[in-house]
Scaffold this active site. Structure first.
Site, mmCIF file in Angstrom:
data_model
loop_
_atom_site.group_PDB
_atom_site.id
_atom_site.type_symbol
_atom_site.label_atom_id
_atom_site.label_comp_id
_atom_site.label_asym_id
_atom_site.label_seq_id
_atom_site.Cartn_x
_atom_site.Cartn_y
_atom_site.Cartn_z
ATOM 1 N N VAL A 170 0.834 -1.207 0.000
ATOM 2 C CA VAL A 170 0.000 0.000 0.000
ATOM 3 C C VAL A 170 0.873 1.263 0.000
ATOM 4 C CG1 VAL A 170 -1.776 1.291 1.278
ATOM 5 C CG2 VAL A 170 -1.908 -1.199 1.115
ATOM 6 N N VAL B 240 9.734 9.146 4.334
ATOM 7 C CA VAL B 240 9.184 7.788 4.345
ATOM 8 C C VAL B 240 9.878 6.992 5.447
ATOM 9 C CG1 VAL B 240 8.975 5.620 3.055
ATOM 10 C CG2 VAL B 240 8.615 7.788 1.872
ATOM 11 N N VAL C 209 -11.941 -0.200 4.891
ATOM 12 C CA VAL C 209 -13.054 -1.109 4.568
ATOM 13 C C VAL C 209 -13.319 -1.024 3.070
ATOM 14 C CG1 VAL C 209 -15.415 -1.817 5.095
ATOM 15 C CG2 VAL C 209 -14.082 -0.578 6.826
ATOM 16 N N LYS D 111 -13.610 -4.929 9.914
ATOM 17 C CA LYS D 111 -14.329 -4.059 8.977
ATOM 18 C C LYS D 111 -15.806 -3.928 9.365
ATOM 19 C CE LYS D 111 -11.181 -5.181 5.172
ATOM 20 N NZ LYS D 111 -10.897 -6.125 4.090
HETATM 21 N N1 HSE Z 1 -6.498 -8.928 3.080
HETATM 22 C C1 HSE Z 1 -7.539 -7.990 2.806
HETATM 23 C C2 HSE Z 1 -8.520 -8.619 1.832
HETATM 24 C C3 HSE Z 1 -6.959 -6.735 2.244
HETATM 25 O O1 HSE Z 1 -8.217 -9.697 1.316
HETATM 26 O O2 HSE Z 1 -9.589 -8.078 1.602
HETATM 27 C C4 HSE Z 1 -7.843 -5.561 2.289
HETATM 28 O O3 HSE Z 1 -8.298 -5.270 3.565
#
Ligand code: HSE
Length: 373
Positions: free
Chosen positions: A11, A30, A115, A188
């Site tokens: 990411v 960074v 999420v 989430k």
């Molecule tokens: N490991 C998570 C997924 C990444 O597979 O959705 C995103 O939250």
């Protein structure tokens, strides 16, 4: 906007790439354990270089996990920096500490990518809840689990090979247990329920069952009955009561959830005025996730704070009744609650979500899936 970026993994690198061509924001430092060289950017192994840099107004956290992400984010807010993160474990776990702290300091805290990866879910939920009561949230929130279940259903893969592929494609968390045991979806679901209902869910009252024990024979059983297994989260607010849980769920072929392929997510809210609204997109992966992190940075430039107030601590009451597919060792409770038999598995009489998950805790070898009514 001058950004201190924490982490340069999947990411973090995506965020760096998307910001590189922008004029309204720049990554100036960074934090990275590896030796990388980035033009015009100071790469450091010491977080204090970012914390003590008064030019940096916003910290983007892309390390993942709880520690040291929590300590870094808390220190950044205390030092007067806005925070953008994709870390659902962090936000769901320290919700009632970090959200009020950012508010008290008059800072922005955004976590849209936490999420649904690239889906603008939390940002739309923020708008949705402004003018109506949100009655229900949930759906398919984990790309790794969806990829595995889809490969097993459509391509006939076994569980182990399907998981291996999801890992190779970079969808899975560093430790895939978090994905396949439903913990990622659980974070989430808690975060979405908190935002939707303006509460702070007591996570100990939110049960979770994952997909790690599903077998090819289960999938054949489901197909024979016109059903598809998906890992589905649910958060509901009815008559002042909140229920919340995560579990494999059997949906009929033809329902929108049954058709969600590969690493895609399908997340839904039901509002008192809008009715059902569903959001479909890539729930994992470098650029989809980085896209929403950069969207949040753009929202910080507009001085947008968190999505909803941090409400009071609420316990989930999971008294809804449903039927379950259960494959596992039969005991007297299960026999009493059996309505029919599907091969070596049973379909239960309607039982409460709470009772089913209590039984599952004592039968860790079993696989369960709720039948969506
Ligand atoms: N490991 C998570 C997924 C990444 O597979 O959705 C995103 O939250």
């Amino acid at each position: 906007m001058k950004i201190g970026l924490l982490g340069f993994g999947v990411v973090g690198q995506g965020v760096y790439d998307l910001i590189a061509s922008r004029e309204d924001m720049s990554v100036v430092k960074v934090l990275c354990r590896k030796d990388v060289s980035l033009p015009g950017v100071q790469v450091t192994k010491d977080f204090n270089d970012i914390l003590n840099d008064s030019d940096i107004d916003t910290v983007v956290e892309a390390i993942g996990g709880l520690h040291p992400a929590y300590e870094f984010v808390k220190a950044a807010i205390e030092a007067g920096k806005n925070v953008v993160t994709a870390n659902k474990a962090l936000v769901a776990t320290f919700y009632d500490e970090l959200i009020p702290l950012a508010k008290e300091k008059g800072l922005c805290f955004r976590c849209t990518a936490a999420v649904g990866g690239g889906i603008g879910w939390l940002s739309e939920l923020e708008r949705a809840r402004r003018i109506q009561t949100i009655e229900k949230v949930g759906g398919i929130m984990n790309g790794t689990c969806n990829y595995i279940l889809d490969s097993m259903t459509r391509l006939g893969f076994d569980y182990t090979n399907a998981l291996k592929q999801a890992q190779e494609l970079g969808y899975a968390e560093a430790d895939p247990t978090t994905d396949v045991e439903g913990i990622d979806t659980w974070h989430k679901a808690i975060l979405s329920s908190n935002v939707a209902f303006g509460i702070c869910l007591d996570s100990a009252t939110v049960p979770v069952a994952g997909i790690s024990r599903i077998q090819a024979t289960d999938v054949e059983n489901f197909k024979a009955h016109g059903l598809v297994c998906k890992l589905i989260s649910t958060g509901m607010f009815t008559k002042g009561k909140v229920s919340a849980y995560v579990q494999p769920t059997l949906v009929k072929f033809g329902e929108p959830e049954s058709a969600v392929p590969a690493n895609y997510n399908l997340i839904t809210f039901v509002g008192s005025a809008s009715g059902r609204m569903s959001f479909y997109g890539q729930g994992a992966g470098r650029y989809p996730t980085a896209y929403n992190v950069v969207q949040d940075c753009a929202d910080v430039l507009l001085d947008k704070g968190f999505y909803s107030p941090c409400g009071e601590k609420v316990k989930a009451e999971n008294t809804d009744f449903m039927r379950y597919y259960v494959r596992g060792e039969k005991d007297s409770w299960l026999e009493e609650n059996t309505a029919e038999t599907w091969g070596t598995a049973i379909i239960s009489k309607p039982i409460s979500v709470e009772a089913m998950h209590v039984w599952l805790k004592n039968h860790p070898e079993a696989f369960i899936a709720a039948l969506a009514e």
